[in-house]
Design a protein around this motif. Structure first.
Motif, PDB file in Angstrom:
ATOM      1  N   LEU A 137      26.992  39.011  43.198  1.00  0.00           N
ATOM      2  CA  LEU A 137      27.700  40.223  42.786  1.00  0.00           C
ATOM      3  C   LEU A 137      29.021  40.342  43.535  1.00  0.00           C
ATOM      4  CD1 LEU A 137      27.732  42.822  41.149  1.00  0.00           C
ATOM      5  CD2 LEU A 137      26.419  43.935  42.976  1.00  0.00           C
ATOM      6  N   ALA A 138      29.034  39.987  44.814  1.00  0.00           N
ATOM      7  CA  ALA A 138      30.274  40.045  45.588  1.00  0.00           C
ATOM      8  C   ALA A 138      31.328  39.119  45.003  1.00  0.00           C
ATOM      9  CB  ALA A 138      29.996  39.692  47.040  1.00  0.00           C
ATOM     10  N   ALA A 139      30.928  37.909  44.595  1.00  0.00           N
ATOM     11  CA  ALA A 139      31.869  36.963  43.997  1.00  0.00           C
ATOM     12  C   ALA A 139      32.392  37.485  42.671  1.00  0.00           C
ATOM     13  CB  ALA A 139      31.200  35.607  43.812  1.00  0.00           C
ATOM     14  N   ALA A 140      31.517  38.130  41.884  1.00  0.00           N
ATOM     15  CA  ALA A 140      31.948  38.686  40.601  1.00  0.00           C
ATOM     16  C   ALA A 140      32.948  39.818  40.813  1.00  0.00           C
ATOM     17  CB  ALA A 140      30.730  39.192  39.829  1.00  0.00           C
ATOM     18  N   ARG A 141      32.697  40.661  41.800  1.00  0.00           N
ATOM     19  CA  ARG A 141      33.625  41.757  42.071  1.00  0.00           C
ATOM     20  C   ARG A 141      34.975  41.221  42.545  1.00  0.00           C
ATOM     21  NH1 ARG A 141      29.223  45.590  45.247  1.00  0.00           N
ATOM     22  NH2 ARG A 141      28.424  46.677  43.386  1.00  0.00           N
ATOM     23  N   ALA A 142      34.950  40.186  43.362  1.00  0.00           N
ATOM     24  CA  ALA A 142      36.195  39.590  43.841  1.00  0.00           C
ATOM     25  C   ALA A 142      36.981  38.983  42.682  1.00  0.00           C
ATOM     26  CB  ALA A 142      35.900  38.536  44.902  1.00  0.00           C
ATOM     27  N   ALA A 143      36.288  38.305  41.769  1.00  0.00           N
ATOM     28  CA  ALA A 143      36.954  37.722  40.601  1.00  0.00           C
ATOM     29  C   ALA A 143      37.539  38.813  39.716  1.00  0.00           C
ATOM     30  CB  ALA A 143      35.970  36.866  39.806  1.00  0.00           C
ATOM     31  N   ARG A 144      36.829  39.926  39.609  1.00  0.00           N
ATOM     32  CA  ARG A 144      37.328  41.040  38.810  1.00  0.00           C
ATOM     33  C   ARG A 144      38.631  41.587  39.390  1.00  0.00           C
ATOM     34  NH1 ARG A 144      36.606  42.394  33.737  1.00  0.00           N
ATOM     35  NH2 ARG A 144      38.713  43.205  33.704  1.00  0.00           N
ATOM     36  N   ARG A 145      38.706  41.656  40.725  1.00  0.00           N
ATOM     37  CA  ARG A 145      39.930  42.144  41.363  1.00  0.00           C
ATOM     38  C   ARG A 145      41.097  41.195  41.105  1.00  0.00           C
ATOM     39  NH1 ARG A 145      36.231  42.653  45.779  1.00  0.00           N
ATOM     40  NH2 ARG A 145      35.290  44.721  45.764  1.00  0.00           N
ATOM     41  N   SER A 146      40.828  39.888  41.147  1.00  0.00           N
ATOM     42  CA  SER A 146      41.892  38.929  40.847  1.00  0.00           C
ATOM     43  C   SER A 146      42.327  39.039  39.395  1.00  0.00           C
ATOM     44  CB  SER A 146      41.422  37.503  41.144  1.00  0.00           C
ATOM     45  OG  SER A 146      41.506  37.218  42.517  1.00  0.00           O
ATOM     46  N   LEU A 147      41.365  39.214  38.490  1.00  0.00           N
ATOM     47  CA  LEU A 147      41.691  39.353  37.077  1.00  0.00           C
ATOM     48  C   LEU A 147      42.555  40.583  36.835  1.00  0.00           C
ATOM     49  CD1 LEU A 147      41.378  38.416  34.176  1.00  0.00           C
ATOM     50  CD2 LEU A 147      39.168  39.593  34.074  1.00  0.00           C
ATOM     51  N   GLU A 148      42.316  41.640  37.604  1.00  0.00           N
ATOM     52  CA  GLU A 148      43.104  42.867  37.465  1.00  0.00           C
ATOM     53  C   GLU A 148      44.433  42.797  38.202  1.00  0.00           C
ATOM     54  OE1 GLU A 148      40.330  45.762  38.816  1.00  0.00           O
ATOM     55  OE2 GLU A 148      39.220  45.821  36.915  1.00  0.00           O
ATOM     56  N   GLY A 149      44.701  41.673  38.879  1.00  0.00           N
ATOM     57  CA  GLY A 149      46.018  41.452  39.473  1.00  0.00           C
ATOM     58  C   GLY A 149      46.139  41.708  40.959  1.00  0.00           C
ATOM     59  N   ALA A 150      45.026  41.933  41.673  1.00  0.00           N
ATOM     60  CA  ALA A 150      45.114  42.232  43.103  1.00  0.00           C
ATOM     61  C   ALA A 150      45.755  41.089  43.879  1.00  0.00           C
ATOM     62  CB  ALA A 150      43.721  42.538  43.654  1.00  0.00           C
TER      63      ALA A 150
END
Length: 445
Positions: A137-150
């Motif tokens: 779940l932590a990896a998925a959340r991190a990928a989501r942040r990158s996808l959103e442009g963080a």
């Protein structure tokens, strides 16, 4: 520029009891879909339809949606068929679209078109694959942040700071007749130092993000019979390594992919570190030292019932981050615990009883960036980390050239830093790089 063709692929397939999606993208997507299921609904509205073959026979039924360019994932006209998850039905639907003029998509081609059409930058496109392949779940959340442009926003901010430095330095170069030495200006030097610090901070965060995507590469080292192989076996959940009372049983490197406390981990067991006349054992020890040089984390194992940590500490003087693991506490009569000693973490546990393994799992999770303190971690890849290392090296070199009064060389180092940084988001990229990036994606993404 030639008009792009229309591509088709199975985007997802959830099995016979679930939903399967076939996606079309390109200028003829709507026309092909119309031939498959009849008149399409208005944009972004779903309609129940029947998907028909060339002879008019129903292949399947489900929903159809369409998205008009440029307001779609790829920036092109897109149509999605949502039917039953049978691979046979989905393959037949793709074949029907190909017969009507579509082309089967290459791996990652939908995301590649999104990048080429300016819908995503390269780091965001890679985050799509990281999100799909997330192992926690932590990896998925991190990928989501990158996808959103963080990640991309921090890269762009660093790029702007580099540009400002180059403008300052090149302006000073253009007016050499001025009596003021602009290259020695304290504010210029302060800004260069601030950019270097920002670069190091971004590199550290990217390394945490890379560990979330790839998992930790942790190497177990220690003296013979310290409990290294027992630790590997208990973490792996099976007898991966041979354990005996004979010192030097492990002669080669053993690798095991495991998950501990939600952390993806490549655990490497190595030969015991000691002086040896046995040529086979010496080769195993040489390989152990080589693995230490590649490790994200070194698990330095010490037998708590007969500790001799100084020799091991001397051997690991040049190692990366070290986590000291004191084993056999059941024999030593010591409690399971974790302590920080001189800024280094120590964990006491028993591989035989399992006592203290939860403390080791927590320490590994924290190192991997999955603790609460790393809630803002974004996903990153090895190439991003390498690009940031290059960027940091060039920024440091620019500082050295400024100190020497060589403005032209400092400006060139900053240009190279910008080029390295631009490769992360795709502002500076080659066809070969794009090919490697998108070839790693699954079909339909």
């Amino acid at each position: 520029m030639a008009t792009p063709d229309t591509i088709v692929a199975i985007a997802t397939a959830a099995g016979p009891a679930g939903v399967g999606i076939v996606r079309l993208s390109g200028p003829r997507a709507a026309a092909i879909a119309d031939a498959v299921c009849g008149p399409l609904p208005p944009v972004r509205q779903a309609r129940h339809v029947r998907f028909r073959g060339a002879d008019g026979e129903v292949l399947d039924d489900g929903l159809v949606l369409r998205f008009a360019a440029p307001a779609s994932f790829t920036g092109e006209d897109v149509v999605e068929f949502q039917g039953h998850g049978s691979p046979v039905l989905l393959t037949a639907l793709v074949a029907r679209c190909v017969a009507l003029g579509a082309r089967a998509a290459r791996p990652g081609e939908f995301s590649e078109r999104a990048f080429l059409n300016g819908k995503l930058d390269l780091a965001q496109a890679e985050a799509v694959a990281d999100l799909i392949g997330a192992s926690s779940l932590a990896a998925a959340r991190a990928a989501r942040r990158s996808l959103e442009g963080a990640f991309s926003r921090r890269v762009e901010a660093l790029a702007e700071a580099l540009t400002a430095l180059r403008v300052w330095i090149e302006a000073a170069i253009d007016f050499p007749e001025e009596e003021i030495d602009f290259l020695a200006d304290a504010e210029l030097l302060r800004r260069r130092a601030a950019v270097a610090q920002d670069c190091r901070a971004l590199l550290a965060d990217a390394e945490r993000g890379r560990r979330l995507v790839d998992g930790l590469h942790a190497v177990i080292v220690g003296a013979p019979n310290a409990g290294k192989s027992s630790l590997l076996n208990v973490v792996a959940g099976h007898d991966r390594a041979i354990v005996t009372e004979i010192a030097g049983t492990t002669r080669d490197v053993l690798r095991e992919a495991v998950s501990l406390g939600g952390v993806g981990l490549t655990l490497v067991d190595t030969a015991g570190l000691r002086e040896s006349d046995d040529p086979v054992e010496r080769e195993g020890i040489r390989r152990a030292h080589r693995e230490v040089g590649k490790a994200d984390l070194v698990l330095a194992v010490v037998d708590e019932s007969a500790p001799d940590p100084q020799a091991l500490a001397d051997a690991l003087r040049e190692a990366a981050t070290v986590l000291w693991v004191h084993t056999k506490i059941d024999l030593a009569g010591a409690p399971a615990r974790t302590e920080w000693i001189d800024g280094v973490r120590h964990v006491w546990l028993s591989a035989r009883t399992g006592e203290g393994l939860d403390l080791l799992a927590a320490a590994l999770a924290e190192h991997a960036g999955q603790g609460d303190a790393q809630a803002g971690t974004f996903s990153a890849r090895a190439r991003h980390v390498e690009a940031l290392r290059d960027t940091s090296a060039h920024v440091d070199a620019a500082g050295a050239r400024l100190a020497e009064g060589h403005g032209e060389l400092a400006a060139e180092e900053l240009r190279l830093a910008q080029d390295a940084l631009g490769g992360i988001t795709g502002r500076v990229s080659s066809d070969a790089l794009l090919g490697r990036v998108f070839a790693s994606f699954c079909i339909g993404k």
